[in-house]
Every structure is written in C-alpha cells, then in structure tokens.
Write a protein that holds these residues in place. Sequence first.
Motif, PDB file in Angstrom:
ATOM      1  N   SER A 120      19.624  20.058  27.635  1.00  0.00           N
ATOM      2  CA  SER A 120      20.285  19.906  26.483  1.00  0.00           C
ATOM      3  C   SER A 120      19.756  20.656  25.815  1.00  0.00           C
ATOM      4  CB  SER A 120      21.931  19.103  26.463  1.00  0.00           C
ATOM      5  OG  SER A 120      22.676  19.149  27.955  1.00  0.00           O
ATOM      6  N   VAL A 121      19.160  19.787  24.986  1.00  0.00           N
ATOM      7  CA  VAL A 121      17.688  20.039  24.037  1.00  0.00           C
ATOM      8  C   VAL A 121      16.816  20.680  23.737  1.00  0.00           C
ATOM      9  CG1 VAL A 121      16.659  18.250  23.933  1.00  0.00           C
ATOM     10  CG2 VAL A 121      17.100  18.397  22.445  1.00  0.00           C
ATOM     11  N   ALA A 122      16.375  21.421  24.805  1.00  0.00           N
ATOM     12  CA  ALA A 122      15.481  21.884  24.963  1.00  0.00           C
ATOM     13  C   ALA A 122      16.895  23.855  24.389  1.00  0.00           C
ATOM     14  CB  ALA A 122      14.887  22.374  26.913  1.00  0.00           C
ATOM     15  N   THR A 123      17.370  23.122  25.549  1.00  0.00           N
ATOM     16  CA  THR A 123      18.792  25.146  24.820  1.00  0.00           C
ATOM     17  C   THR A 123      18.631  25.445  23.916  1.00  0.00           C
ATOM     18  OG1 THR A 123      19.413  24.832  27.465  1.00  0.00           O
ATOM     19  CG2 THR A 123      20.278  26.583  25.726  1.00  0.00           C
ATOM     20  N   ALA A 124      18.937  23.843  22.959  1.00  0.00           N
ATOM     21  CA  ALA A 124      19.211  23.908  21.040  1.00  0.00           C
ATOM     22  C   ALA A 124      18.219  24.547  20.517  1.00  0.00           C
ATOM     23  CB  ALA A 124      19.939  23.211  20.969  1.00  0.00           C
ATOM     24  N   THR A 125      16.954  23.584  21.299  1.00  0.00           N
ATOM     25  CA  THR A 125      15.458  23.818  20.707  1.00  0.00           C
ATOM     26  C   THR A 125      15.285  25.639  20.730  1.00  0.00           C
ATOM     27  OG1 THR A 125      15.061  21.791  20.838  1.00  0.00           O
ATOM     28  CG2 THR A 125      13.180  22.991  20.856  1.00  0.00           C
ATOM     29  N   THR A 126      15.331  26.577  21.973  1.00  0.00           N
ATOM     30  CA  THR A 126      15.232  27.414  22.131  1.00  0.00           C
ATOM     31  C   THR A 126      15.484  28.344  21.101  1.00  0.00           C
ATOM     32  OG1 THR A 126      14.526  26.872  24.569  1.00  0.00           O
ATOM     33  CG2 THR A 126      14.346  28.886  23.803  1.00  0.00           C
ATOM     34  N   ALA A 127      17.312  27.999  21.220  1.00  0.00           N
ATOM     35  CA  ALA A 127      18.071  29.340  20.265  1.00  0.00           C
ATOM     36  C   ALA A 127      17.671  28.860  18.809  1.00  0.00           C
ATOM     37  CB  ALA A 127      19.293  27.984  20.331  1.00  0.00           C
ATOM     38  N   GLY A 128      17.427  27.745  18.248  1.00  0.00           N
ATOM     39  CA  GLY A 128      16.711  27.248  17.576  1.00  0.00           C
ATOM     40  C   GLY A 128      15.022  28.898  16.844  1.00  0.00           C
ATOM     41  N   ILE A 129      14.754  28.802  18.298  1.00  0.00           N
ATOM     42  CA  ILE A 129      13.473  29.225  17.724  1.00  0.00           C
ATOM     43  C   ILE A 129      13.516  31.560  17.879  1.00  0.00           C
ATOM     44  CG2 ILE A 129      11.117  30.175  19.030  1.00  0.00           C
ATOM     45  CD1 ILE A 129      11.045  27.347  20.401  1.00  0.00           C
ATOM     46  N   ALA A 130      14.986  30.805  19.011  1.00  0.00           N
ATOM     47  CA  ALA A 130      15.100  32.517  18.574  1.00  0.00           C
ATOM     48  C   ALA A 130      16.037  33.232  17.370  1.00  0.00           C
ATOM     49  CB  ALA A 130      16.146  32.849  19.996  1.00  0.00           C
ATOM     50  N   ALA A 131      16.429  32.471  16.242  1.00  0.00           N
ATOM     51  CA  ALA A 131      16.574  32.073  15.046  1.00  0.00           C
ATOM     52  C   ALA A 131      15.598  32.694  14.190  1.00  0.00           C
ATOM     53  CB  ALA A 131      18.025  31.553  14.448  1.00  0.00           C
ATOM     54  N   LEU A 132      14.387  31.664  14.819  1.00  0.00           N
ATOM     55  CA  LEU A 132      13.495  32.479  14.195  1.00  0.00           C
ATOM     56  C   LEU A 132      12.586  33.659  13.739  1.00  0.00           C
ATOM     57  CD1 LEU A 132      11.650  28.974  13.958  1.00  0.00           C
ATOM     58  CD2 LEU A 132      12.926  29.305  12.375  1.00  0.00           C
ATOM     59  N   VAL A 133      12.219  34.172  15.183  1.00  0.00           N
ATOM     60  CA  VAL A 133      12.241  35.313  15.629  1.00  0.00           C
ATOM     61  C   VAL A 133      12.666  36.467  15.316  1.00  0.00           C
ATOM     62  CG1 VAL A 133      10.819  36.119  17.882  1.00  0.00           C
ATOM     63  CG2 VAL A 133      10.894  34.093  17.510  1.00  0.00           C
ATOM     64  N   TRP A 134      13.732  36.444  15.395  1.00  0.00           N
ATOM     65  CA  TRP A 134      15.011  37.262  14.578  1.00  0.00           C
ATOM     66  C   TRP A 134      15.201  37.331  13.293  1.00  0.00           C
ATOM     67  CZ3 TRP A 134      19.429  38.138  18.544  1.00  0.00           C
ATOM     68  CH2 TRP A 134      19.879  39.580  18.603  1.00  0.00           C
ATOM     69  N   SER A 135      14.893  35.978  12.568  1.00  0.00           N
ATOM     70  CA  SER A 135      15.363  35.943  11.236  1.00  0.00           C
ATOM     71  C   SER A 135      13.644  37.138  10.427  1.00  0.00           C
ATOM     72  CB  SER A 135      15.247  34.587  10.377  1.00  0.00           C
ATOM     73  OG  SER A 135      15.177  34.379   9.251  1.00  0.00           O
ATOM     74  N   LYS A 136      12.449  36.367  11.110  1.00  0.00           N
ATOM     75  CA  LYS A 136      11.432  37.505  10.722  1.00  0.00           C
ATOM     76  C   LYS A 136      11.063  39.385  10.889  1.00  0.00           C
ATOM     77  CE  LYS A 136       7.438  38.008   9.772  1.00  0.00           C
ATOM     78  NZ  LYS A 136       5.748  37.452  10.291  1.00  0.00           N
ATOM     79  N   ASN A 137      12.697  39.272  12.334  1.00  0.00           N
ATOM     80  CA  ASN A 137      12.426  41.181  12.833  1.00  0.00           C
ATOM     81  C   ASN A 137      14.345  41.057  12.518  1.00  0.00           C
ATOM     82  OD1 ASN A 137       9.310  41.235  13.056  1.00  0.00           O
ATOM     83  ND2 ASN A 137      10.398  39.744  14.590  1.00  0.00           N
ATOM     84  N   PRO A 138      14.670  41.098  11.770  1.00  0.00           N
ATOM     85  CA  PRO A 138      16.211  40.817  11.798  1.00  0.00           C
ATOM     86  C   PRO A 138      16.337  43.035  12.160  1.00  0.00           C
ATOM     87  CG  PRO A 138      15.724  41.147   9.389  1.00  0.00           C
ATOM     88  CD  PRO A 138      14.187  40.914  10.435  1.00  0.00           C
ATOM     89  N   SER A 139      15.626  43.903  12.344  1.00  0.00           N
ATOM     90  CA  SER A 139      16.366  45.448  12.784  1.00  0.00           C
ATOM     91  C   SER A 139      16.310  45.178  14.766  1.00  0.00           C
ATOM     92  CB  SER A 139      15.409  46.053  12.604  1.00  0.00           C
ATOM     93  OG  SER A 139      13.679  46.163  12.467  1.00  0.00           O
ATOM     94  N   TRP A 140      15.161  44.536  14.699  1.00  0.00           N
ATOM     95  CA  TRP A 140      15.595  43.958  16.118  1.00  0.00           C
ATOM     96  C   TRP A 140      16.673  43.656  17.155  1.00  0.00           C
ATOM     97  CZ3 TRP A 140       9.858  40.565  17.945  1.00  0.00           C
ATOM     98  CH2 TRP A 140       8.949  41.135  17.703  1.00  0.00           C
ATOM     99  N   ASN A 141      16.611  44.322  18.426  1.00  0.00           N
ATOM    100  CA  ASN A 141      17.482  44.024  19.441  1.00  0.00           C
ATOM    101  C   ASN A 141      17.102  42.714  19.912  1.00  0.00           C
ATOM    102  OD1 ASN A 141      16.227  44.680  21.402  1.00  0.00           O
ATOM    103  ND2 ASN A 141      16.983  46.508  21.839  1.00  0.00           N
ATOM    104  N   ARG A 142      18.340  42.240  20.734  1.00  0.00           N
ATOM    105  CA  ARG A 142      18.523  41.672  21.692  1.00  0.00           C
ATOM    106  C   ARG A 142      16.577  41.387  22.891  1.00  0.00           C
ATOM    107  NH1 ARG A 142      23.008  40.815  24.719  1.00  0.00           N
ATOM    108  NH2 ARG A 142      21.813  42.796  26.144  1.00  0.00           N
ATOM    109  N   ASP A 143      16.805  42.461  23.111  1.00  0.00           N
ATOM    110  CA  ASP A 143      15.764  42.350  24.050  1.00  0.00           C
ATOM    111  C   ASP A 143      14.293  42.766  23.217  1.00  0.00           C
ATOM    112  OD1 ASP A 143      17.542  42.663  25.972  1.00  0.00           O
ATOM    113  OD2 ASP A 143      17.312  45.052  25.654  1.00  0.00           O
TER     114      ASP A 143
END
Length: 502
Positions: free
Chosen positions: A447-470
Amino acid sequence: MIRKIIPLFFAALVLSTTACSDDKGYDEITIAETQREPMTAQEIKTKIDESVQAGMHFTWSAASTRMVWSAILKGNKLATIGFGMTAQQFDRTKTSQAQNLQEQLVQMIAHYEGKTKEEVLMYSDPFLNLFDVYIEKQETVEALRRSSLVRYVEPADFRYFSVADTQMAPESSTSSGCGYDAETLNSADFTTVTPNARVPWTFNQHQIPAAWAQSTGRGITIGIVDTGTSPSQSLLGSNFNNGASTGRSIQKFGTFVDSIWPWSTTTDGPNDRCGHGTSMAWVAAAPRNDRGLPVGVAYNANLITYRAASNVVLDGYHEQNGVKNAFTALGNNPAVRIISMSMGHIFSVGRIEDGIRYAHSRGKLIFCAGGTSTSFTNFVGVIFPAWMPEVVAVTGVKEGTSNQKCDVCHSGSEIQFTVQMQRSASGNTVPVGSYYENLSDYVGGSSVATATTAGIAALVWSKNPSWNRDQVLAKMRQSATYFPTRNSQYGFGNINASLAVQ
C-alpha cells in the motif's frame, strides 16, 4: 503483462440445449438435472481457492454457468452484465446504439426470468457499458453467456470473505488495513528539513529529497482511491498549504454506500472511517509542514481523494461499485493525471476493470498495490486489479534490497516497481501523519509502496508537464534498479527519483 486464467473443470456437462426456439427467437434452454442444485457458498469459495493456490488469476468467465449462477444467488440474486460488440467496448459514450443493446439484453433477461423489464433491471451505468439485474434462473445466465452482445456475466454481490471459515482474509492492522493508532516515531526513522518537517527514511533510499531540488509536484493532480481522508487531520484539510507547501488544493469525495441493501444510493461521505486512506494520501502529498510531522513525496501536488470503500478488501457490491465510480469520475476529470489505489481483491471484478480501462483510456497513469497480507502471502501472487495491463503494479521490499519482499508483501511477474518500506534491523515501516491532529504513525506493505510511487510520478510529470503518461513511465523505468532487464518478480525494482527528474 500476460493475463493468466485457469479453467475450472467440473464433473459433468452442465447444460443440454434443444434445437428449437420460442416464437420470440429465444433459445429454449434446459438445465441437466445433475446441475440444477446451486452450489453452496463454501463450494464456490473452494473452487476460487483452488485457482488462487495454483498461482492463477481467477475470473468468473472461467467458471461454469452453474457456479456463476450459484454465486449470483448467494449475492442477493444480483448480477452485473457487461455488454458490447467486442471485448474492448466498455465505454458507453463511444458505443453506437449502447442503449438499444442494453434494451435487447434486459428484454432477454425478462423473458427467461418470466418478469417485466422493470422488475429485473436495478441499475444502469451512465459511462460504462454495464448494468445490474436481478437473476434467479440458471437458464438466464446461460442465455447471457451465449449472447454475442455480452462481454461478461458476473455475480455482483458475492462476498468471498464473508464465507464461513475463510483462511484468506487479510490482516486488519496499521500496516495493511484499518487502524486509528498513533505511534511515536523512532528518531532513526527520519531526518528533519525546513521548516520542521520530517523526511521518512525510505525517501532517502529513493533519492526523493535530492529530487526536490528539481520538482515538488507542482501543477500535478493525484487521485487517491481508498477509504477517504480523516476529518481530524488538518494537514489533509484546511492546512493543506502549510510550511513550504503553497498554492495547491485538496478535494474530497465519497462514492461508497454503507448499506446492506444493493439498491441504496446514498453515500456516507468523503471522511475516512478506516485510517488507511488517510495514510495513503499523506505519503503521496502531505505538506512539507512546520509541525514536526512527516512530509509527503509530492508536497506541492494537488490531491483528490475518494472514499470508495470501507476497508482495503473490495468485497461486495457497494465497495466494488464505489471503486468503479471513483475511477470513472477521476477519468472524467481533466485535471487528474495520476491515480493511486492501494486496495484490491483476489479475483477479478468486471465493473472495476471497466472503470480502470475507462480512466486509462483518458490518459491517466494508474498505480495499484500488488498485495499485502499475512495469511495468504505465501501462495497468492499479485492481486486484482494490479495484475491488469492498464495499471502499474507496485510492491514493498526490505531496506537495502530490490528483490526481498517485505514480510507481508506480494510479488509476481506483473510487478513493475518496488519501494523499500521495511527496515532491516527494527522492522519499522514508513513514518506518516496519524488519523488524528499533530500525531504520527507508521504504515507499510505494498500500500505505502504504491502511494510513494504515485508521488514520484508526480515529481517526474511536474518537471516535464508536456509529457504523456508513457513518457513519464519510461523515465521512471530508466531510473530503476534493473533497467533495461526486468526482474521476473520485482519488475524494474527501486526507482531513483533524483535520476527520474533529471
């Protein structure tokens, strides 16, 4: 990911069918005498257990008509019908003549049941090609399974974990289920950063503090599908913008109906009555606060939380329907980019599959927990819906490793990422804020591993806001332990957040 389905074989041929049809064009279906007695709930559970213990993913499509019908009877006689001309035709808004297809099927059900359409139809989903009906006759189930218009027929309210003497119910504790306890944090389990926030030890293992120099999640919205958020915790409420967290928002919704009656529609609101959802929201995006409490991974991301279920095991109609409704709502919200769910079941649920596919088709990056339990960790692999190809499955591992699962975590070929969340010496897990104001706690498992990974994804997407999911997912994989060669049980391993935001 390869989806595995185990066929369920039974002693005798279930059905025999005459060649003639009635004057309305419906087949005349005759059930063999040996198959007319419904299975008991325990017999149904035993068949499911045989599949799970063999390491396979149980789906109702692999069960006999008698077994599906029996489970429908044991679950308030309620069935979910997923319809469409193809297996992928789940979106009502993109299906020509969807209402006409449904009408044909409801009319057919009414015919075999000997009732009116109004008597059999309970619910019709506004976004997905599915509806719920009352079924009493095995002939109806067989007719539906034969129809080219039907994607699946499933019991809508069969409660596996309510069957007597079950040995597979997950532990209910602060590490993997519900709990309101608070705990004083060991000083070895955190470091302190300005303006007086505590950084959990696991963040340093994944280079999250180093990543904050490049990104804090600003501009990204994370959706959390769980048990809601605590009304007693202001850092996930009125003080969401506290300390170094500014200019962001938190929204709270409820889709769970707390009722024994399937037809009830009034939800019990957005507030967490379990504790699990509060912990998941905290890990993903709690403020970088000035109160001496743990900080979340993406502490400047926006957050939308859903109370979709009462606890982490999605057993029964209202929990499964609540999750489905949360996913369709998040799918329809253009601001949402990431969805995290740390709940699940040991077998597939068609309506949840449809809700996840709906959100995925709208570009959402979805993370789901691989599974956390003490009573069946030894023989259950990745749970549903983490095994779905539309989601990213995550599990927890021990400190300093990427291939030693935590004491209560599941692993399997569907896992894509791991998070170190259990200390090697003390066994302590991840520091979070408690359900209650100004108190702390620990939370663990996949559970906590999943929420942590979602947070990391937000860091990556925030740095690259024009990117898509893939693109976001590819960068996360490239930063991880095993890239480019995926481990058979632990995917790409631990993410290095600092590398992922470069």
